[in-house]
Write a protein that holds these residues in place. Structure first.
Motif, PDB file in Angstrom:
ATOM      1  N   TYR A  52       0.873  -1.170   0.000  1.00 55.15           N
ATOM      2  CA  TYR A  52       0.000   0.000   0.000  1.00 55.15           C
ATOM      3  C   TYR A  52       0.908   1.217   0.000  1.00 55.15           C
ATOM      4  CZ  TYR A  52      -3.030   3.660   1.876  1.00 55.15           C
ATOM      5  OH  TYR A  52      -3.706   4.836   2.070  1.00 55.15           O
ATOM      6  N   GLY A  53       0.980   1.908  -1.132  1.00 57.17           N
ATOM      7  CA  GLY A  53       1.946   2.993  -1.296  1.00 57.17           C
ATOM      8  C   GLY A  53       1.355   4.341  -0.950  1.00 57.17           C
ATOM      9  N   ARG A  54       2.045   5.055  -0.076  1.00 57.76           N
ATOM     10  CA  ARG A  54       1.702   6.443   0.244  1.00 57.76           C
ATOM     11  C   ARG A  54       2.979   7.128   0.669  1.00 57.76           C
ATOM     12  NH1 ARG A  54       4.038   5.467   4.129  1.00 57.76           N
ATOM     13  NH2 ARG A  54       3.420   4.766   6.179  1.00 57.76           N
ATOM     14  N   ARG A  55       3.169   8.352   0.206  1.00 55.14           N
ATOM     15  CA  ARG A  55       4.409   9.064   0.496  1.00 55.14           C
ATOM     16  C   ARG A  55       4.531   9.299   1.990  1.00 55.14           C
ATOM     17  NH1 ARG A  55       8.278  11.870  -2.138  1.00 55.14           N
ATOM     18  NH2 ARG A  55       9.159  13.696  -1.127  1.00 55.14           N
ATOM     19  N   GLY A  56       5.686   8.934   2.534  1.00 54.20           N
ATOM     20  CA  GLY A  56       5.909   9.078   3.959  1.00 54.20           C
ATOM     21  C   GLY A  56       6.042  10.520   4.407  1.00 54.20           C
ATOM     22  N   VAL A  57       6.090  10.707   5.691  1.00 47.44           N
ATOM     23  CA  VAL A  57       6.198  12.047   6.268  1.00 47.44           C
ATOM     24  C   VAL A  57       7.559  12.644   5.905  1.00 47.44           C
ATOM     25  CG1 VAL A  57       6.198  13.374   8.409  1.00 47.44           C
ATOM     26  CG2 VAL A  57       4.689  11.382   8.158  1.00 47.44           C
ATOM     27  N   PRO A  58       7.601  13.881   5.387  1.00 46.05           N
ATOM     28  CA  PRO A  58       8.889  14.500   5.054  1.00 46.05           C
ATOM     29  C   PRO A  58       9.762  14.644   6.295  1.00 46.05           C
ATOM     30  CG  PRO A  58       7.061  15.752   4.123  1.00 46.05           C
ATOM     31  CD  PRO A  58       6.466  14.752   5.072  1.00 46.05           C
ATOM     32  N   GLY A  59      11.059  14.661   6.074  1.00 49.21           N
ATOM     33  CA  GLY A  59      11.988  14.853   7.177  1.00 49.21           C
ATOM     34  C   GLY A  59      13.241  14.034   6.982  1.00 49.21           C
ATOM     35  N   GLU A  60      14.153  14.165   7.907  1.00 52.50           N
ATOM     36  CA  GLU A  60      15.402  13.426   7.837  1.00 52.50           C
ATOM     37  C   GLU A  60      15.262  12.123   8.613  1.00 52.50           C
ATOM     38  OE1 GLU A  60      19.049  15.268   8.250  1.00 52.50           O
ATOM     39  OE2 GLU A  60      18.487  17.114   7.247  1.00 52.50           O
ATOM     40  N   TYR A  61      15.774  11.058   8.031  1.00 51.40           N
ATOM     41  CA  TYR A  61      15.698   9.735   8.650  1.00 51.40           C
ATOM     42  C   TYR A  61      17.128   9.247   8.852  1.00 51.40           C
ATOM     43  CZ  TYR A  61      10.757   9.690   7.419  1.00 51.40           C
ATOM     44  OH  TYR A  61       9.427   9.990   7.321  1.00 51.40           O
ATOM     45  N   LEU A  62      17.618   9.340  10.068  1.00 48.40           N
ATOM     46  CA  LEU A  62      18.997   8.988  10.358  1.00 48.40           C
ATOM     47  C   LEU A  62      19.231   7.498  10.106  1.00 48.40           C
ATOM     48  CD1 LEU A  62      21.720   9.973  11.426  1.00 48.40           C
ATOM     49  CD2 LEU A  62      20.942   9.373  13.730  1.00 48.40           C
ATOM     50  N   GLY A  63      20.092   7.205   9.137  1.00 45.43           N
ATOM     51  CA  GLY A  63      20.467   5.830   8.852  1.00 45.43           C
ATOM     52  C   GLY A  63      19.396   5.005   8.156  1.00 45.43           C
ATOM     53  N   ARG A  64      18.285   5.632   7.766  1.00 47.06           N
ATOM     54  CA  ARG A  64      17.184   4.908   7.138  1.00 47.06           C
ATOM     55  C   ARG A  64      16.605   5.745   6.002  1.00 47.06           C
ATOM     56  NH1 ARG A  64      13.209   5.593  10.383  1.00 47.06           N
ATOM     57  NH2 ARG A  64      11.876   4.001   9.454  1.00 47.06           N
ATOM     58  N   PHE A  65      15.883   5.091   5.117  1.00 48.34           N
ATOM     59  CA  PHE A  65      15.166   5.796   4.067  1.00 48.34           C
ATOM     60  C   PHE A  65      13.724   6.035   4.497  1.00 48.34           C
ATOM     61  CE2 PHE A  65      18.610   3.685   1.871  1.00 48.34           C
ATOM     62  CZ  PHE A  65      19.063   4.666   1.010  1.00 48.34           C
ATOM     63  N   ARG A  66      13.143   7.107   3.966  1.00 45.55           N
ATOM     64  CA  ARG A  66      11.724   7.383   4.243  1.00 45.55           C
ATOM     65  C   ARG A  66      10.880   6.189   3.795  1.00 45.55           C
ATOM     66  NH1 ARG A  66      10.835  11.374   0.743  1.00 45.55           N
ATOM     67  NH2 ARG A  66       9.932   9.891  -0.724  1.00 45.55           N
ATOM     68  N   ARG A  67       9.910   5.828   4.601  1.00 44.29           N
ATOM     69  CA  ARG A  67       9.073   4.665   4.307  1.00 44.29           C
ATOM     70  C   ARG A  67       7.838   5.116   3.536  1.00 44.29           C
ATOM     71  NH1 ARG A  67       9.084  -0.573   5.758  1.00 44.29           N
ATOM     72  NH2 ARG A  67       7.155  -1.665   6.299  1.00 44.29           N
ATOM     73  N   ASP A  68       7.723   4.676   2.295  1.00 42.75           N
ATOM     74  CA  ASP A  68       6.640   5.096   1.415  1.00 42.75           C
ATOM     75  C   ASP A  68       5.625   3.998   1.144  1.00 42.75           C
ATOM     76  OD1 ASP A  68       7.670   7.637   1.167  1.00 42.75           O
ATOM     77  OD2 ASP A  68       8.712   7.247  -0.706  1.00 42.75           O
ATOM     78  N   HIS A  69       5.629   2.961   1.974  1.00 42.33           N
ATOM     79  CA  HIS A  69       4.640   1.898   1.774  1.00 42.33           C
ATOM     80  C   HIS A  69       4.382   1.174   3.085  1.00 42.33           C
ATOM     81  CE1 HIS A  69       8.067  -0.823   1.975  1.00 42.33           C
ATOM     82  NE2 HIS A  69       7.197  -1.820   2.122  1.00 42.33           N
ATOM     83  N   GLU A  70       3.286   0.469   3.113  1.00 44.61           N
ATOM     84  CA  GLU A  70       2.990  -0.446   4.212  1.00 44.61           C
ATOM     85  C   GLU A  70       2.614  -1.786   3.588  1.00 44.61           C
ATOM     86  OE1 GLU A  70       0.083   1.134   6.928  1.00 44.61           O
ATOM     87  OE2 GLU A  70       0.833   3.167   6.641  1.00 44.61           O
ATOM     88  N   PRO A  71       2.969  -2.897   4.233  1.00 42.00           N
ATOM     89  CA  PRO A  71       2.584  -4.195   3.685  1.00 42.00           C
ATOM     90  C   PRO A  71       1.065  -4.327   3.623  1.00 42.00           C
ATOM     91  CG  PRO A  71       4.296  -4.448   5.361  1.00 42.00           C
ATOM     92  CD  PRO A  71       3.819  -3.030   5.441  1.00 42.00           C
ATOM     93  N   LEU A  72       0.586  -4.827   2.499  1.00 42.27           N
ATOM     94  CA  LEU A  72      -0.824  -5.160   2.313  1.00 42.27           C
ATOM     95  C   LEU A  72      -0.891  -6.681   2.180  1.00 42.27           C
ATOM     96  CD1 LEU A  72      -3.801  -4.818   1.693  1.00 42.27           C
ATOM     97  CD2 LEU A  72      -3.197  -4.006  -0.593  1.00 42.27           C
ATOM     98  N   ALA A 134       0.454  11.195  -1.815  1.00 36.09           N
ATOM     99  CA  ALA A 134       0.961  11.646  -0.525  1.00 36.09           C
ATOM    100  C   ALA A 134       0.155  11.072   0.627  1.00 36.09           C
ATOM    101  CB  ALA A 134       0.962  13.172  -0.465  1.00 36.09           C
ATOM    102  N   THR A 135      -1.163  11.155   0.556  1.00 37.51           N
ATOM    103  CA  THR A 135      -1.991  10.607   1.619  1.00 37.51           C
ATOM    104  C   THR A 135      -3.135   9.787   1.071  1.00 37.51           C
ATOM    105  OG1 THR A 135      -3.517  12.481   1.663  1.00 37.51           O
ATOM    106  CG2 THR A 135      -1.561  12.624   3.074  1.00 37.51           C
ATOM    107  N   GLY A 136      -3.363   9.906  -0.225  1.00 32.79           N
ATOM    108  CA  GLY A 136      -4.513   9.246  -0.815  1.00 32.79           C
ATOM    109  C   GLY A 136      -5.691  10.177  -0.957  1.00 32.79           C
ATOM    110  N   HIS A 137      -5.751  11.231  -0.135  1.00 29.27           N
ATOM    111  CA  HIS A 137      -6.840  12.197  -0.220  1.00 29.27           C
ATOM    112  C   HIS A 137      -6.410  13.439  -0.999  1.00 29.27           C
ATOM    113  CE1 HIS A 137      -9.520  10.468   2.962  1.00 29.27           C
ATOM    114  NE2 HIS A 137      -8.405   9.859   3.255  1.00 29.27           N
ATOM    115  N   GLY A 138      -5.129  13.650  -1.143  1.00 32.82           N
ATOM    116  CA  GLY A 138      -4.649  14.884  -1.737  1.00 32.82           C
ATOM    117  C   GLY A 138      -4.406  15.967  -0.691  1.00 32.82           C
ATOM    118  N   HIS A 139      -4.700  15.661   0.568  1.00 34.67           N
ATOM    119  CA  HIS A 139      -4.436  16.579   1.663  1.00 34.67           C
ATOM    120  C   HIS A 139      -4.386  15.749   2.945  1.00 34.67           C
ATOM    121  CE1 HIS A 139      -8.781  16.257   1.003  1.00 34.67           C
ATOM    122  NE2 HIS A 139      -8.903  16.368   2.299  1.00 34.67           N
ATOM    123  N   ASP A 140      -4.205  16.407   4.060  1.00 31.77           N
ATOM    124  CA  ASP A 140      -4.061  15.698   5.328  1.00 31.77           C
ATOM    125  C   ASP A 140      -5.362  14.985   5.694  1.00 31.77           C
ATOM    126  OD1 ASP A 140      -3.423  16.788   8.773  1.00 31.77           O
ATOM    127  OD2 ASP A 140      -3.580  14.810   7.862  1.00 31.77           O
TER     128      ASP A 140
END
Length: 204
Positions: A52-72, A134-140
């Motif tokens: 299930y793909g959705r753009r993760g929350v912006p920001g810096e992720y120390l030692g990791r990549f931003r998570r843009d999906h969840e297992p379905l 980004a969220t599926g709704h186009g906004h928060d």
């Protein structure tokens, strides 16, 4: 798992968007433990693990990549063939593409949008990543319902459309703001939901 086996009809489908928290830089293994434990249980078969793909929350992720999906995780109860009407996603995507604007020629006549729409073609030939932006709704989404963990309305429509038929029963035991219930009403399914938080139940 035992509850779902008891209440599902043979060939019934369970679709779980399930992710684990990250604590001190360590990703929870909960989704993978669920996959392994359910798949070993008599009566279940693991159909597929999608994303299930959705753009993760912006920001810096120390030692990791931003998570843009969840297992379905998609499980099927043994005993019959499951419903899997992939063509319905294609129909909805192409219908949506046909509604995107009109163009005015110099002579004043109007024509529809281009017959080639890359996004629609991708949706109509969907693979294992179900992407909703980004969220599926186009906004928060939390601004819509007050629920902190809503998922895309488009995802609920797609999942209900693919894994059930009109007139059939869909159950969401963790209904939240009732996004699945809305999809069922729109698509002519019978719906049962439960939610233990009174505020979210009221929203639903």
């Amino acid at each position: 798992a035992a509850f779902c086996l008891r209440v599902l009809c043979p060939g019934g489908v369970v679709a779980m968007v399930l992710d684990g928290a990250v604590n001190d830089g360590v990703q929870s293994t909960t989704p993978y433990e669920v996959i392994c434990s359910w798949a070993k249980m008599p009566g279940w078969r693991l159909l597929q693990v999608l994303a299930y793909g959705r753009r993760g929350v912006p920001g810096e992720y120390l030692g990791r990549f931003r998570r843009d999906h969840e297992p379905l995780i998609v499980m099927v109860k043994d005993g019959a063939r499951q419903v899997c009407e992939k063509g319905r996603i294609a129909e909805r995507a192409m219908w949506a593409a046909s509604k995107v604007g009109t163009f005015t020629e110099r002579n004043g006549s109007k024509r529809g949008p281009s017959t080639f729409n890359a996004a629609a073609v991708e949706k109509s030939n969907r693979g294992s990543i179900w992407w909703y932006g980004a969220t599926g709704h186009g906004h928060d989404p939390s601004a819509d319902t007050g629920h902190p963990a809503t998922f895309a309305e488009a995802f609920a429509l797609d999942a209900v459309n693919v894994w059930s038929n009109p007139g059939e029963l869909v159950v969401d035991p963790y209904s939240g703001a009732c996004t699945t219930g809305r999809a069922c009403v729109d698509l002519g399914r019978i719906f049962i939901g439960s939610e233990r938080v009174p505020r979210y139940h009221a929203i639903g």
